[in-house]
Design an enzyme around this catalytic site. Sequence first.
Site, short mmCIF file in Angstrom:
data_model
loop_
_atom_site.label_atom_id
_atom_site.label_comp_id
_atom_site.label_asym_id
_atom_site.label_seq_id
_atom_site.Cartn_x
_atom_site.Cartn_y
_atom_site.Cartn_z
N THR A 140 64.24 18.93 30.60
CA THR A 140 64.27 18.59 29.08
C THR A 140 63.53 17.24 29.26
O THR A 140 63.46 16.49 29.92
CB THR A 140 65.67 18.68 28.75
OG1 THR A 140 65.82 17.76 27.22
CG2 THR A 140 66.75 17.92 29.51
N ASP A 141 62.94 16.97 27.85
CA ASP A 141 62.47 15.48 27.59
C ASP A 141 63.42 14.72 27.65
O ASP A 141 63.22 13.33 27.73
CB ASP A 141 61.63 15.69 26.47
CG ASP A 141 62.43 15.99 24.90
OD1 ASP A 141 63.50 16.31 25.28
OD2 ASP A 141 61.87 15.85 23.78
N GLU A 142 64.73 14.97 27.33
CA GLU A 142 65.96 13.84 27.40
C GLU A 142 65.98 13.23 28.66
O GLU A 142 66.62 12.04 28.48
CB GLU A 142 67.36 14.68 27.15
CG GLU A 142 67.11 15.38 25.59
CD GLU A 142 68.43 15.46 24.97
OE1 GLU A 142 69.47 14.84 25.61
OE2 GLU A 142 68.50 16.21 24.10
N TYR A 165 74.75 14.27 29.58
CA TYR A 165 73.95 15.80 29.53
C TYR A 165 72.47 15.43 30.29
O TYR A 165 72.30 15.87 31.27
CB TYR A 165 74.00 16.10 28.30
CG TYR A 165 72.46 17.13 28.12
CD1 TYR A 165 72.74 18.57 28.69
CD2 TYR A 165 71.30 16.64 27.53
CE1 TYR A 165 71.59 19.28 28.65
CE2 TYR A 165 70.35 17.72 27.45
CZ TYR A 165 70.42 18.91 28.07
OH TYR A 165 69.44 19.88 28.27
N LYS A 169 71.08 16.32 33.86
CA LYS A 169 69.53 17.19 34.17
C LYS A 169 68.63 16.33 35.04
O LYS A 169 67.72 17.09 35.68
CB LYS A 169 68.85 17.43 32.64
CG LYS A 169 69.84 18.59 31.68
CD LYS A 169 69.75 19.88 32.27
CE LYS A 169 68.52 20.44 32.22
NZ LYS A 169 68.32 22.03 32.40
P1 NAD Z 1 72.67 27.46 25.80
O1 NAD Z 1 73.79 26.58 25.84
O2 NAD Z 1 72.19 28.20 24.32
O3 NAD Z 1 72.50 28.36 26.87
C1 NAD Z 1 73.05 28.20 28.15
C2 NAD Z 1 73.37 29.51 28.84
O4 NAD Z 1 73.81 29.23 30.33
C3 NAD Z 1 74.53 30.24 28.51
O5 NAD Z 1 74.26 31.65 28.37
C4 NAD Z 1 75.71 30.25 29.39
O6 NAD Z 1 76.69 31.03 29.26
C5 NAD Z 1 74.93 30.13 30.60
N1 NAD Z 1 75.82 28.93 31.67
C6 NAD Z 1 76.40 27.66 31.22
N2 NAD Z 1 76.94 27.51 32.30
C7 NAD Z 1 76.84 28.28 33.37
C8 NAD Z 1 77.39 28.55 34.78
N3 NAD Z 1 78.03 27.62 35.10
N4 NAD Z 1 76.80 29.48 35.31
C9 NAD Z 1 76.08 30.46 34.96
N5 NAD Z 1 75.71 30.50 33.67
C10 NAD Z 1 75.89 29.54 32.84
O7 NAD Z 1 71.26 26.52 26.42
P2 NAD Z 1 69.68 26.61 25.87
O8 NAD Z 1 69.60 25.47 24.66
O9 NAD Z 1 69.40 27.85 25.75
O10 NAD Z 1 69.13 25.76 27.05
C11 NAD Z 1 68.56 26.62 28.40
C12 NAD Z 1 68.05 25.54 29.21
O11 NAD Z 1 66.88 24.83 28.30
C13 NAD Z 1 69.18 24.30 29.74
O12 NAD Z 1 68.85 24.14 30.95
C14 NAD Z 1 68.47 23.15 28.70
O13 NAD Z 1 68.95 21.95 29.43
C15 NAD Z 1 67.04 23.48 28.67
N6 NAD Z 1 66.35 22.85 27.58
C16 NAD Z 1 66.97 23.21 26.22
C17 NAD Z 1 66.28 22.75 24.94
C18 NAD Z 1 66.91 22.81 23.61
O14 NAD Z 1 66.09 22.37 22.65
N7 NAD Z 1 67.73 24.10 23.66
C19 NAD Z 1 65.20 22.01 25.27
C20 NAD Z 1 64.47 21.73 26.48
C21 NAD Z 1 65.30 22.12 27.49
O1 DAU Z 2 65.20 17.28 23.53
C1 DAU Z 2 65.77 18.62 24.11
C2 DAU Z 2 67.26 18.81 24.09
O2 DAU Z 2 67.17 19.12 22.49
C3 DAU Z 2 67.87 19.72 24.89
O3 DAU Z 2 67.48 19.12 26.24
C4 DAU Z 2 69.38 19.92 24.50
O4 DAU Z 2 69.93 20.87 25.32
C5 DAU Z 2 69.31 20.30 23.04
O5 DAU Z 2 70.68 20.58 22.70
C6 DAU Z 2 68.66 19.31 22.16
O6 DAU Z 2 69.37 18.15 22.36
P1 DAU Z 2 69.60 17.07 20.83
O7 DAU Z 2 70.70 16.16 21.07
O8 DAU Z 2 68.40 16.44 20.35
O9 DAU Z 2 69.68 18.26 19.98
P2 DAU Z 2 71.13 18.49 18.72
O10 DAU Z 2 70.70 19.52 17.92
O11 DAU Z 2 72.56 18.24 19.12
O12 DAU Z 2 70.86 17.17 17.65
C7 DAU Z 2 69.47 17.03 17.19
C8 DAU Z 2 69.48 15.78 16.16
O13 DAU Z 2 70.53 15.78 15.40
C9 DAU Z 2 70.14 14.47 17.24
O14 DAU Z 2 69.54 13.28 16.87
C10 DAU Z 2 71.47 14.45 16.90
C11 DAU Z 2 71.61 15.12 15.19
N1 DAU Z 2 72.82 15.84 14.75
C12 DAU Z 2 72.99 16.89 15.46
C13 DAU Z 2 74.27 17.32 15.18
C14 DAU Z 2 74.73 18.64 16.01
C15 DAU Z 2 73.27 15.49 13.52
O15 DAU Z 2 72.62 14.39 12.83
N2 DAU Z 2 74.43 16.22 13.10
C16 DAU Z 2 74.84 17.15 13.78
O16 DAU Z 2 75.78 17.67 13.46
#
Ligand code: NAD
Ligand code: DAU
Length: 370
Positions: A140-142, A165, A169
């Site tokens: 992730t970019d985080e 988190y 990562k």
């Molecule tokens: P998500 O939370 O929707 O899904 C995570 C999945 O992993 C779920 O199906 C969960 O059951 C499974 N899981 C969790 N712990 C586990 C374990 N110990 N063993 C086996 N399975 C397990 O997450 P997402 O948003 O789909 O993110 C997927 C990946 O992409 C993550 O690694 C996250 O860091 C990365 N990522 C997410 C975003 C985003 O914006 N959502 C952006 C960049 C990178």
């Molecule tokens: O940048 C990639 C990441 O993006 C991934 O690695 C993470 O898995 C994914 O969850 C996401 O992280 P963020 O923290 O950016 O996403 P979230 O949707 O939780 O929040 C987006 C922005 O909105 C953040 O600045 C916090 C804000 N927020 C979030 C929630 C849930 C609010 O203002 N109110 C809310 O209720």
Amino acid sequence: MKHYLVTGGAGFIGSNFVKYLLKKYGDLRITVLDDLTYAGNLGTISDNLKDSRLDFVKANITDQNAVKSVFEKYEIDFVVNFAAESHVDRSIENPQLFLETNILGTQNMLDMAKKSWITGKDSNDYPVYRKGVKFLQVSTDEVYGSLGETGYFTENTPLAPRSPYSASKAAADFIVLAYAETYKLPINITRCSNNYGPYHFPEKLIPLIIKNILEGKKLPVYGDGSNVRDWLFVEDHCKAIDTVLTKGKIGEVYNVGGHNEMKNIDIVKLVISTIRRLMEENTEYRSALKTGIESINDNLISFVKDRPGHDQRYAIDPAKISGELGWTPETCFKDGIVKTIRWYLENQDWVKEVTSGDYREYYDRIYGNR
Ligand code: NAD
Ligand code: DAU
């Protein structure tokens, strides 16, 4: 024919990736390994499981025996490691689970892949692996931390994570890079910006806002809403991962993003106005609404206590993946957000299913004292 082991394939991005692969390739096999935590839902891929090219194993990525038996049963070519605890707010509540899954789980997956792929040793005593195999870590970019008003994350930006988190990562990324150096394991790492699209769990900003609007609930905006995220449609992320798996240079890291920076408050206002417009245009959508259409307006916005250590701004420079591998995003935000909102309006059963567990308790805990 390639056999993919997709961990976390019942979650948001993992399930979209499985659907993307099944549609794009005729000749492949996919095994999804997922522990079905609150964020994983088998219903998301139940239709796909009717396809004989796909099978499912319920297991934790930290479980050595379970992961080992998957590698013994199948000749896996690609591991795509999506499985992770992914929500920043939950990591602030319970960091340990994030360290266990995201760090130790990744290390276990690397170890099992390494053992299963080794075919011998070279003259320098380094392991040699079966041809064509690769371990792709979905990062992730985080991991880069937080930006000020200007600048972009490149692959050379030093890692400076600021939440439990993102620290977990970043640690996983270092372990992956260590396996590449120490054991010459063929790896890639992708670091993507914020995804949005279908099957996004409604604890994250965009699906949570959609759900709350439909229920006539307040829309919690952390702090003053000025934090910036760089949004990418989930299918474009899937395409980037596919590109890196097939064309990425072994050992390299690729940033993934589509130059779509937006302030949280602007996202929330856009979701409000888009839902209202769609409801005005199509009265059938109103069946998803618990209140009247006139209640869909900016008065729903509620500025609440900020997230501790809230990163101010993320912005990806995707020049490397675009220039070297030819990847570019296809869906602009203007179209992607409408597609996403329509999907939620038309898939309320999915939302009900995934929020039927501990969601209510989680919501009260996180937002009750904000
Ligand atoms: P998500 O939370 O929707 O899904 C995570 C999945 O992993 C779920 O199906 C969960 O059951 C499974 N899981 C969790 N712990 C586990 C374990 N110990 N063993 C086996 N399975 C397990 O997450 P997402 O948003 O789909 O993110 C997927 C990946 O992409 C993550 O690694 C996250 O860091 C990365 N990522 C997410 C975003 C985003 O914006 N959502 C952006 C960049 C990178
Ligand atoms: O940048 C990639 C990441 O993006 C991934 O690695 C993470 O898995 C994914 O969850 C996401 O992280 P963020 O923290 O950016 O996403 P979230 O949707 O939780 O929040 C987006 C922005 O909105 C953040 O600045 C916090 C804000 N927020 C979030 C929630 C849930 C609010 O203002 N109110 C809310 O209720």
